[in-house]
Scaffold this motif. Structure first.
Motif, short mmCIF file in Angstrom:
data_model
loop_
_atom_site.label_atom_id
_atom_site.label_comp_id
_atom_site.label_asym_id
_atom_site.label_seq_id
_atom_site.Cartn_x
_atom_site.Cartn_y
_atom_site.Cartn_z
N VAL A 56 0.81 -1.15 -0.06
CA VAL A 56 -0.01 0.09 -0.03
C VAL A 56 0.77 1.20 0.12
O VAL A 56 1.61 1.29 0.74
CB VAL A 56 -0.96 -0.20 1.22
N ILE A 57 0.71 2.23 -0.96
CA ILE A 57 1.67 3.06 -1.37
C ILE A 57 0.59 4.53 -0.85
O ILE A 57 -0.34 4.67 -1.15
CB ILE A 57 2.08 3.39 -2.69
N LEU A 58 0.98 5.26 0.28
CA LEU A 58 0.43 6.36 0.75
C LEU A 58 1.07 7.67 0.16
O LEU A 58 2.06 7.98 0.19
CB LEU A 58 0.54 6.64 2.37
N ALA A 59 0.33 7.90 -1.00
CA ALA A 59 0.42 9.20 -1.69
C ALA A 59 -0.33 10.45 -1.41
O ALA A 59 -1.09 11.11 -2.42
CB ALA A 59 0.47 9.10 -3.12
N ILE A 60 -0.39 10.66 -0.08
CA ILE A 60 -1.29 11.81 0.60
C ILE A 60 -0.37 12.96 1.43
O ILE A 60 0.83 12.68 1.46
CB ILE A 60 -2.07 10.95 1.61
N PRO A 61 -1.08 13.86 2.03
CA PRO A 61 -0.40 15.03 2.54
C PRO A 61 0.05 14.17 4.01
O PRO A 61 -0.61 13.35 4.41
CB PRO A 61 -1.39 16.03 2.69
N PHE A 62 1.33 14.73 4.42
CA PHE A 62 1.79 14.36 5.53
C PHE A 62 0.95 13.94 6.88
O PHE A 62 0.79 12.95 7.32
CB PHE A 62 2.95 14.96 5.97
N GLY A 63 0.13 15.29 7.04
CA GLY A 63 -0.67 15.09 8.29
C GLY A 63 -1.95 14.43 8.06
O GLY A 63 -2.62 14.27 8.97
N VAL A 64 -2.19 13.69 6.86
CA VAL A 64 -3.56 13.12 6.80
C VAL A 64 -3.30 11.23 7.38
O VAL A 64 -4.44 10.69 7.39
CB VAL A 64 -3.87 13.02 5.34
N ALA A 65 -2.30 10.99 7.20
CA ALA A 65 -1.98 9.78 7.66
C ALA A 65 -2.94 8.96 8.71
O ALA A 65 -3.45 7.90 8.71
CB ALA A 65 -0.47 9.09 7.65
N GLY A 66 -2.92 9.87 9.78
CA GLY A 66 -3.61 9.18 10.87
C GLY A 66 -5.04 8.95 10.65
O GLY A 66 -5.42 8.19 11.54
N GLN A 67 -5.88 9.44 9.79
CA GLN A 67 -6.88 9.29 9.49
C GLN A 67 -7.37 8.09 8.80
O GLN A 67 -8.21 7.60 8.67
CB GLN A 67 -7.45 10.66 8.56
N LEU A 68 -6.19 7.45 8.51
CA LEU A 68 -6.00 6.29 7.73
C LEU A 68 -6.01 4.91 8.63
O LEU A 68 -5.88 3.65 8.15
CB LEU A 68 -5.35 6.07 6.54
N ALA A 69 -5.57 5.20 10.01
CA ALA A 69 -5.04 4.21 10.73
C ALA A 69 -5.90 2.99 10.87
O ALA A 69 -5.49 1.58 10.77
CB ALA A 69 -4.79 4.49 12.31
N GLY A 70 -7.36 3.31 10.62
CA GLY A 70 -8.17 2.36 11.00
C GLY A 70 -8.38 1.17 9.66
O GLY A 70 -8.69 0.11 9.82
N LEU A 71 -7.93 1.91 8.54
CA LEU A 71 -7.85 0.86 7.20
C LEU A 71 -6.82 -0.33 7.46
O LEU A 71 -6.91 -1.39 7.14
CB LEU A 71 -7.17 1.65 6.14
N PHE A 72 -5.66 -0.03 8.32
CA PHE A 72 -4.79 -0.87 8.65
C PHE A 72 -4.94 -1.80 9.60
O PHE A 72 -3.78 -3.03 10.00
CB PHE A 72 -3.39 -0.23 8.74
N ALA A 73 -5.99 -1.77 10.43
CA ALA A 73 -6.34 -2.73 11.62
C ALA A 73 -6.26 -4.10 11.31
O ALA A 73 -5.65 -4.84 12.10
CB ALA A 73 -7.57 -2.21 12.39
N SER A 74 -6.80 -4.36 10.30
CA SER A 74 -6.88 -5.92 9.74
C SER A 74 -5.94 -6.39 8.74
O SER A 74 -6.23 -7.59 8.04
CB SER A 74 -8.43 -6.32 9.57
N VAL A 75 -5.03 -5.49 8.40
CA VAL A 75 -4.15 -5.82 7.19
C VAL A 75 -2.98 -6.67 7.76
O VAL A 75 -2.66 -6.29 8.89
CB VAL A 75 -3.73 -4.50 6.57
N PRO A 76 -2.65 -7.76 7.22
CA PRO A 76 -1.53 -8.59 7.51
C PRO A 76 -0.33 -7.69 7.57
O PRO A 76 0.09 -7.07 6.82
CB PRO A 76 -1.50 -9.77 6.45
#
Length: 173
Positions: free
Chosen positions: A62-82
């Motif tokens: 998964v490549i995050l091509a987003i503004p630096f300060g936005v990553a925290g909003q995506l933490a839930g997406l990774f909760a069940s990712v291996p």
């Protein structure tokens, strides 16, 4: 073939989706405004648009091509990712764009900060080249004078994946 999601469909995310799709990878792209808002040009080499909530499912990287300060909003997406799913961050901290982040202002390394807010390790790549450089300066492997892109992370396995992808986008890793 690597199964890749690019989260962010702007200049950098679009460049990466096009180049990685052209290299034969299974690429999907998720943007903040939904799959219907991903520009057709981003999908021209075979990438397909997906909803943000589905972007991290079943992917090798998964490549995050987003503004630096936005990553925290995506933490839930990774909760069940291996754990073996490689997360690559392309961002840099610019306080005038992201707002001041006290942890980083206090000396926290950007990749460590992002890793902590996502709850998983990240590799940094493509963050040392502007979008226009990424779009226009790619050349085949072995070309003299090929531009190099730094790849940094704690996991050797994750760095190998990121380095392969950097090479596939036309740059030395």
């Amino acid at each position: 073939m690597v199964k890749i999601s690019v989260i962010g469909a702007g200049a950098i995310g679009g460049n990466l989706a096009r180049k990685l799709g052209a290299a034969g990878h299974d690429v999907q792209v998720a943007g903040a405004r939904g799959p219907e808002a991903v520009a057709p040009g981003v999908l021209e080499t075979g990438a397909h648009a997906v909803a943000l909530e589905d972007a991290a499912k079943g992917r090798d990287a998964v490549i995050l091509a987003i503004p630096f300060g936005v990553a925290g909003q995506l933490a839930g997406l990774f909760a069940s990712v291996p754990a073996e799913t490689v997360v690559i961050d392309t961002s840099n901290y610019y306080p005038h764009l992201s707002g001041r982040i006290e942890a980083v202002e206090g000396g926290a390394v950007e990749s460590v900060y992002t890793s902590e807010i996502l709850g998983r390790p990240v590799v940094k790549a493509w963050n040392a080249a502007l979008a226009e450089t990424q779009r226009t300066k790619d050349v085949p492997a072995g070309t003299p004078g090929r531009t190099a892109i730094p790849v940094v992370g704690d996991s050797e396995e994750a760095k190998v994946v990121a380095m392969r992808l950097v090479d596939d986008t036309g740059f030395d890793a």
